[in-house]
Design a protein around this motif. Structure first.
Motif, PDB file in Angstrom:
ATOM      1  N   TRP A 222     -10.091 -18.914  -9.855  1.00 42.58           N
ATOM      2  CA  TRP A 222      -8.696 -18.556 -10.106  1.00 42.58           C
ATOM      3  C   TRP A 222      -8.401 -18.540 -11.601  1.00 42.58           C
ATOM      4  O   TRP A 222      -7.738 -17.629 -12.106  1.00 42.58           O
ATOM      5  CB  TRP A 222      -7.766 -19.553  -9.410  1.00 42.58           C
ATOM      6  CG  TRP A 222      -7.420 -19.218  -7.998  1.00 42.58           C
ATOM      7  CD1 TRP A 222      -8.029 -19.664  -6.874  1.00 42.58           C
ATOM      8  CD2 TRP A 222      -6.351 -18.359  -7.551  1.00 42.58           C
ATOM      9  NE1 TRP A 222      -7.417 -19.142  -5.758  1.00 42.58           N
ATOM     10  CE2 TRP A 222      -6.384 -18.344  -6.141  1.00 42.58           C
ATOM     11  CE3 TRP A 222      -5.384 -17.616  -8.212  1.00 42.58           C
ATOM     12  CZ2 TRP A 222      -5.485 -17.612  -5.383  1.00 42.58           C
ATOM     13  CZ3 TRP A 222      -4.470 -16.882  -7.455  1.00 42.58           C
ATOM     14  CH2 TRP A 222      -4.529 -16.884  -6.049  1.00 42.58           C
ATOM     15  N   ILE A 223      -8.874 -19.552 -12.317  1.00 49.41           N
ATOM     16  CA  ILE A 223      -8.602 -19.638 -13.754  1.00 49.41           C
ATOM     17  C   ILE A 223      -9.216 -18.453 -14.490  1.00 49.41           C
ATOM     18  O   ILE A 223      -8.562 -17.803 -15.319  1.00 49.41           O
ATOM     19  CB  ILE A 223      -9.128 -20.976 -14.317  1.00 49.41           C
ATOM     20  CG1 ILE A 223      -8.284 -22.136 -13.770  1.00 49.41           C
ATOM     21  CG2 ILE A 223      -9.099 -20.974 -15.851  1.00 49.41           C
ATOM     22  CD1 ILE A 223      -8.870 -23.508 -14.044  1.00 49.41           C
ATOM     23  N   ASP A 224     -10.481 -18.137 -14.181  1.00 51.62           N
ATOM     24  CA  ASP A 224     -11.135 -16.994 -14.828  1.00 51.62           C
ATOM     25  C   ASP A 224     -10.406 -15.693 -14.513  1.00 51.62           C
ATOM     26  O   ASP A 224     -10.320 -14.788 -15.354  1.00 51.62           O
ATOM     27  CB  ASP A 224     -12.594 -16.896 -14.372  1.00 51.62           C
ATOM     28  CG  ASP A 224     -13.460 -18.012 -14.926  1.00 51.62           C
ATOM     29  OD1 ASP A 224     -13.036 -18.658 -15.906  1.00 51.62           O
ATOM     30  OD2 ASP A 224     -14.553 -18.249 -14.372  1.00 51.62           O
ATOM     31  N   TYR A 225      -9.891 -15.594 -13.305  1.00 53.94           N
ATOM     32  CA  TYR A 225      -9.170 -14.399 -12.872  1.00 53.94           C
ATOM     33  C   TYR A 225      -7.926 -14.173 -13.739  1.00 53.94           C
ATOM     34  O   TYR A 225      -7.679 -13.059 -14.226  1.00 53.94           O
ATOM     35  CB  TYR A 225      -8.787 -14.558 -11.399  1.00 53.94           C
ATOM     36  CG  TYR A 225      -7.858 -13.516 -10.839  1.00 53.94           C
ATOM     37  CD1 TYR A 225      -8.254 -12.198 -10.690  1.00 53.94           C
ATOM     38  CD2 TYR A 225      -6.568 -13.875 -10.440  1.00 53.94           C
ATOM     39  CE1 TYR A 225      -7.396 -11.253 -10.155  1.00 53.94           C
ATOM     40  CE2 TYR A 225      -5.704 -12.931  -9.903  1.00 53.94           C
ATOM     41  CZ  TYR A 225      -6.124 -11.625  -9.760  1.00 53.94           C
ATOM     42  OH  TYR A 225      -5.262 -10.693  -9.236  1.00 53.94           O
ATOM     43  N   PHE A 226      -7.147 -15.232 -13.980  1.00 55.90           N
ATOM     44  CA  PHE A 226      -5.949 -15.079 -14.797  1.00 55.90           C
ATOM     45  C   PHE A 226      -6.291 -14.783 -16.262  1.00 55.90           C
ATOM     46  O   PHE A 226      -5.557 -14.057 -16.942  1.00 55.90           O
ATOM     47  CB  PHE A 226      -5.055 -16.309 -14.681  1.00 55.90           C
ATOM     48  CG  PHE A 226      -4.188 -16.293 -13.452  1.00 55.90           C
ATOM     49  CD1 PHE A 226      -3.201 -15.336 -13.297  1.00 55.90           C
ATOM     50  CD2 PHE A 226      -4.368 -17.219 -12.436  1.00 55.90           C
ATOM     51  CE1 PHE A 226      -2.406 -15.302 -12.159  1.00 55.90           C
ATOM     52  CE2 PHE A 226      -3.574 -17.201 -11.293  1.00 55.90           C
ATOM     53  CZ  PHE A 226      -2.592 -16.234 -11.158  1.00 55.90           C
ATOM     54  N   TYR A 227      -7.397 -15.337 -16.743  1.00 54.02           N
ATOM     55  CA  TYR A 227      -7.827 -14.972 -18.091  1.00 54.02           C
ATOM     56  C   TYR A 227      -8.204 -13.498 -18.151  1.00 54.02           C
ATOM     57  O   TYR A 227      -7.967 -12.816 -19.156  1.00 54.02           O
ATOM     58  CB  TYR A 227      -9.000 -15.848 -18.534  1.00 54.02           C
ATOM     59  CG  TYR A 227      -8.564 -17.163 -19.130  1.00 54.02           C
ATOM     60  CD1 TYR A 227      -8.261 -17.260 -20.484  1.00 54.02           C
ATOM     61  CD2 TYR A 227      -8.452 -18.303 -18.355  1.00 54.02           C
ATOM     62  CE1 TYR A 227      -7.842 -18.462 -21.043  1.00 54.02           C
ATOM     63  CE2 TYR A 227      -8.025 -19.509 -18.893  1.00 54.02           C
ATOM     64  CZ  TYR A 227      -7.728 -19.585 -20.235  1.00 54.02           C
ATOM     65  OH  TYR A 227      -7.304 -20.766 -20.792  1.00 54.02           O
ATOM     66  N   ASN A 228      -8.779 -12.987 -17.070  1.00 54.32           N
ATOM     67  CA  ASN A 228      -9.110 -11.568 -16.997  1.00 54.32           C
ATOM     68  C   ASN A 228      -7.860 -10.701 -17.084  1.00 54.32           C
ATOM     69  O   ASN A 228      -7.838  -9.673 -17.761  1.00 54.32           O
ATOM     70  CB  ASN A 228      -9.849 -11.287 -15.683  1.00 54.32           C
ATOM     71  CG  ASN A 228     -11.168 -10.571 -15.892  1.00 54.32           C
ATOM     72  OD1 ASN A 228     -11.445 -10.079 -16.980  1.00 54.32           O
ATOM     73  ND2 ASN A 228     -11.986 -10.497 -14.867  1.00 54.32           N
TER      74      ASN A 228
END
Length: 480
Positions: A222-228
């Motif tokens: 989830w965290i990587d997704y929002f950084y994307n």
């Protein structure tokens, strides 16, 4: 010029810094026309609009992400997704270098008849299966399927919306609003500005880490997704504006190209504030101008108030602001205040803040995340010192490390209610220091954080990018 403002969960239904900022921007630029594209999680029909629409606001377009969940679903369809398109989906989750143009083209092409149908299609099943095999071999397929579906559903619903045509697009955050700005830039090749009031990805990261409904091994996804999503907005934007220098530095750390970054501080209309009209009431009056929501950490504030009350019994506390945004959290705060034995505490609800600023001795902010809080600027404009948590630009506003005006209050670490209480007590006992801090803050705001100064800076940005890209007046009929 016609400007489309993109915002999440804010204007015109929620009060607060971002909504107030949007209202100020529109009312102070009557020569421009505005459309507000407002993204919210739930239906706002019947909700009270907190702001009166200025004449140059042509339209508020709402995206209610929850409204689509009742649509009928057709399972097992095929959409003939190409291998390149499949890889673009895979890179969106846990990958890098997402092919956003390919994803944008897929959604605006009309090939996908329904987002919910697509997420129930054989193509989406294949994407999840590939993701499990390639990157998440230890994650059960069913868990991955439902987690991925809940992750991308809001994004895909946003991208699937028809963007209004405008001369310039201006998002007030990254996240979904930032991706919509990127989509508009992709579709219409018009300038796209991004203003971050807080670092969206850091705020989502804090929420995800604390969330009980996200299983441990999905938190990083989830965290990587929002950084994307943030990097998508950074990639497409012509200029990325932050409110203070440390925020700009974080943007660059996340991946924003330095040459795109700039700083425009918030500003308030200082003429509305009359510190000379303040009155002194019997006792000590301590207030917080704040929405009663978890990110403001009202519970830590209440715990600090309980300590203050034990040492200074003749103290009155005011939580000034709406509490209907998260009623469950509000009830928890009321229960906590009762259990702590807080006697002189008032939850005012939505109120005329000026009436309370007229007699406050000290103001408090206990947030776990902020950008550049307008409430601090407003308090300082009345000559009232502040005690705040060390988030966003609070230390810059209160300690003034880069100017000569002197301290206007104190900052403490997040959630350290004992330290918050100690600073409140020390300032409450020192009338001379409160007066000195209040005057320092008043001079700082009047010199550096005025609304005309902020508006002139944004006006210059609109003119610069509008002239660079070229803009033509678009008829109102095209939006009907």
């Amino acid at each position: 010029m016609r400007i489309c403002l993109l915002a999440e969960g804010a204007y015109p239904y929620v009060t607060g810094g971002v909504s107030s900022w949007i209202q100020s921007l529109m009312t102070r630029m009557p020569e421009h026309e505005f459309i507000v594209f407002s993204i919210s999680a739930k239906e706002n029909s019947g909700a009270k609009k907190r702001y009166e629409a200025p004449p140059n606001l042509l339209e508020v377009r709402d995206i209610h992400l929850g409204a689509f969940l009742s649509d009928d679903i057709v399972y097992g369809k095929r959409y003939n997704i190409t291998e390149e398109e499949k890889q673009a989906f895979l890179s969106l989750i846990g990958g890098t270098d997402t092919n956003w143009p390919l994803l944008f083209n897929l959604f605006v092409s009309g090939r996908i008849d329904s987002i919910l149908n697509f997420l129930a299609s054989k193509d989406f099943f294949d994407i999840v299966q590939a993701l499990c095999k390639e990157r998440f071999v230890h994650v059960p397929f069913t868990d991955m399927f439902w987690a991925l579906r809940s992750m991308v559903l809001p994004l895909f619903l946003c991208i699937d919306q028809k963007m209004p045509e405008a001369d310039l697009y201006h998002s007030v955050s990254t996240g979904y609003a930032g991706v919509l700005g990127a989509l508009a830039k992709h579709q219409y090749n018009k300038p796209f500005l991004l203003s971050e009031h807080g670092i969206y990805t850091r705020e989502r990261e804090e929420e995800i880490i604390k969330a009980n409904w996200i299983k441990g091994y999905f938190k990083d996804i989830w965290i990587d997704y929002f950084y994307n999503l943030s990097n998508c907005a950074y990639e497409y934007s012509d200029e990325v504006i932050s409110l203070f220098e440390r925020s700009r530095e974080i943007q660059m750390e996340i991946g924003c190209p330095p040459e795109k970054t700039s700083v425009i501080p918030n500003g308030i209309d200082v003429t509305k504030f009359k510190p000379e009209n303040r009155i002194k009431k019997e006792g000590l009056h301590i207030g917080a101008i704040v929405r009663v929501v978890p990110i403001k950490d009202i519970k830590s504030m209440l715990q600090s108030f309980a300590i203050v009350q034990r040492e200074l019994p003749d103290t009155f506390f005011y939580i000034i602001g709406p509490y209907d945004e998260d009623e469950e959290y509000y009830e928890e705060c009321v229960d906590l205040a009762d259990s702590l034995g807080l006697n002189n505490i008032h939850f005012t609800g939505e109120a005329n803040v000026m009436e309370y600023l007229a007699f406050m001795d000290l103001l408090v902010l206990s947030s776990i995340s902020e950008g550049q809080p307008l409430v601090i600027l407003e308090g300082l404009a009345m000559g009232i010192p502040y005690v705040a948590t060390d988030v966003g630009s609070c230390s810059e506003l209160l300690l003034g490390p880069n100017d000569h005006f002197g301290r206007a209050g104190s900052v403490v670490p997040v959630m350290h209610f004992h330290l918050l209480a100690r600073e409140i007590i020390d300032l409450s006992r020192d009338t001379e220091k409160r007066t000195e801090y209040g005057q320092n803050g008043l001079r700082r705001v009047r010199s550096l954080y005025t609304l005309p100064l902020m508006i002139s800076r944004y006006q210059s940005r609109y003119e610069r990018w509008g002239n660079t890209h070229g803009w033509d007046r678009i008829s109102t009929e095209s939006f009907v």
